[in-house]
Design a protein around this motif. Structure first.
Motif, PDB file in Angstrom:
ATOM      1  N   ALA A 197      19.060  43.989  37.843  1.00  0.00           N
ATOM      2  CA  ALA A 197      18.073  44.976  37.740  1.00  0.00           C
ATOM      3  C   ALA A 197      18.042  45.650  39.388  1.00  0.00           C
ATOM      4  O   ALA A 197      17.970  46.780  39.480  1.00  0.00           O
ATOM      5  N   TYR A 218      15.436  53.739  41.319  1.00  0.00           N
ATOM      6  CA  TYR A 218      14.533  53.363  40.861  1.00  0.00           C
ATOM      7  C   TYR A 218      13.648  52.371  41.818  1.00  0.00           C
ATOM      8  O   TYR A 218      13.796  51.141  41.629  1.00  0.00           O
ATOM      9  N   ASN A 270      14.114  42.943  34.507  1.00  0.00           N
ATOM     10  CA  ASN A 270      13.031  42.344  35.433  1.00  0.00           C
ATOM     11  C   ASN A 270      12.135  41.499  34.353  1.00  0.00           C
ATOM     12  O   ASN A 270      11.664  40.329  34.749  1.00  0.00           O
ATOM     13  N   MET A 303      17.109  53.432  33.428  1.00  0.00           N
ATOM     14  CA  MET A 303      15.789  53.043  34.289  1.00  0.00           C
ATOM     15  C   MET A 303      15.077  51.933  33.512  1.00  0.00           C
ATOM     16  O   MET A 303      14.436  50.866  33.964  1.00  0.00           O
ATOM     17  N   SER A 362      11.323  49.325  40.421  1.00  0.00           N
ATOM     18  CA  SER A 362      12.038  48.262  39.562  1.00  0.00           C
ATOM     19  C   SER A 362      12.703  47.340  40.699  1.00  0.00           C
ATOM     20  O   SER A 362      12.952  46.084  40.464  1.00  0.00           O
ATOM     21  N   GLU A 363      13.206  48.137  41.638  1.00  0.00           N
ATOM     22  CA  GLU A 363      14.128  47.339  42.889  1.00  0.00           C
ATOM     23  C   GLU A 363      13.198  46.300  43.614  1.00  0.00           C
ATOM     24  O   GLU A 363      13.637  45.447  43.701  1.00  0.00           O
ATOM     25  N   ALA A 410      16.593  48.307  33.857  1.00  0.00           N
ATOM     26  CA  ALA A 410      16.339  47.773  35.026  1.00  0.00           C
ATOM     27  C   ALA A 410      14.694  46.988  34.871  1.00  0.00           C
ATOM     28  O   ALA A 410      14.634  45.945  35.105  1.00  0.00           O
ATOM     29  N   SER A 420      18.737  49.474  39.937  1.00  0.00           N
ATOM     30  CA  SER A 420      17.859  50.169  40.521  1.00  0.00           C
ATOM     31  C   SER A 420      18.136  50.993  41.760  1.00  0.00           C
ATOM     32  O   SER A 420      18.038  51.990  42.353  1.00  0.00           O
ATOM     33  N   LYS A 421      18.950  50.169  42.519  1.00  0.00           N
ATOM     34  CA  LYS A 421      19.607  50.723  43.922  1.00  0.00           C
ATOM     35  C   LYS A 421      20.562  51.742  43.612  1.00  0.00           C
ATOM     36  O   LYS A 421      20.521  52.870  44.454  1.00  0.00           O
TER      37      LYS A 421
END
Length: 288
Positions: free
Chosen positions: A179, A188, A157, A150, A191-192, A153, A183-184
């Motif tokens: 990221a 998350y 970013n 987490m 963050s995505e 990611a 995230s996917k």
């Protein structure tokens, strides 16, 4: 924090509100401080920055009054993040650096990583891109060392934004794409969306406003679906800039006015002024 971490912001706010309602009184001071901290960080995600500052300031006062130093450091870190987004850069820096000193003093890699990520974002907003890349890269190194996907990611970013500020467009794009992939994979959502906005900004900087428009539109749908109001405003601002470059000043003005409303509501006056400048440009082009 699970609802908030997974992107269920409105539900998290409701649950924290219920805890606060039943935790009044000195015997509940610690529970109240923890809840206020979590409520503040959730408000930051939701784009309610004045609310975040209010809750986090109250949590900090409770923890410092009881000599709960680890909790107070966490409050300072989260308060610095909210103030950074409110563009109150100097108090944000003071809180973040104070928390960083504490975490380094107790040799906490998790705390150090989180503070370096935030300082990277702060440097980036102040145009100090070399410092932003330095801190973002170190934060990412720690996240990978401790195997925290987490945080990885989020650090990707932050580093992507710093690299974008230095016009290292390929490197920035690679960080944002990584990221989004992480995230996917783990769900998350915040963050995505953040990564997708970064990809839209990178496409715009690369001279591809059509791609920027498409990516920002997808990011906007996700942000609105999760009540990420500031990320939605960021996506709208990219859409406005892309529309202006593709010769659609009417759409640019519409997107910019929508973004301005959200920035103003969140107290982000600098970004609201950016919208005013863009609205003036769109209006001038539309009247030709």
């Amino acid at each position: 924090m699970i609802e908030s971490d997974l992107g269920h912001v409105d539900e998290a706010l409701r649950l924290y509100g219920r805890v606060l309602a039943v935790s009044d009184g000195p015997e509940f001071a610690h529970i109240r401080a923890v809840t206020l901290n979590d409520l503040g960080t959730t408000c930051t995600k939701a784009g309610d920055l004045p609310g975040a500052v209010r809750y986090l300031t109250e949590a900090l006062a409770l923890n410092e009054g009881s000599d709960r130093h680890p909790s107070a450091a966490a409050n300072r870190a989260n308060l610095g993040a909210a103030l950074r987004q409110l563009e109150q850069f100097e108090p944000a820096r003071e809180h973040l650096e104070s928390a960083l000193r504490y975490y380094r003093g107790i040799a906490s890699p998790i705390g150090e990583m989180a503070l370096l990520e935030e300082l990277s974002r702060l440097h980036c907003r102040r145009g100090q891109c070399d410092a932003a890349v330095r801190d973002g890269a170190e934060a990412l190194r720690i996240a990978r060392k401790i195997n925290d996907s987490m945080s990885e990611a989020g650090c990707l970013n932050a580093l992507g934004s710093a690299l974008l500020g230095r016009r290292e467009l390929t490197n920035a794009r690679n960080r944002f794409e990584e990221a989004v992939r992480i995230s996917k994979e783990f769900g998350y959502l915040h963050s995505e969306v953040q990564g997708r906005v970064g990809l839209a900004e990178t496409a715009l900087a690369s001279g591809d406003p059509h791609a920027a428009q498409a990516v920002a539109a997808a990011a906007l749908r996700m942000a609105d679906g999760q009540s990420y109001r500031l990320l939605a405003a960021d996506a709208l601002l990219v859409r406005a800039q892309a529309a202006l470059r593709t010769g659609d000043p009417g759409a640019a003005e519409q997107f910019c006015r929508e973004a301005r409303v959200r920035y103003e509501a969140a107290g982000v006056t600098g970004r609201a002024r950016d919208c005013d400048v863009l609205i003036s440009r769109a209006t001038a082009r539309g009247s030709r």
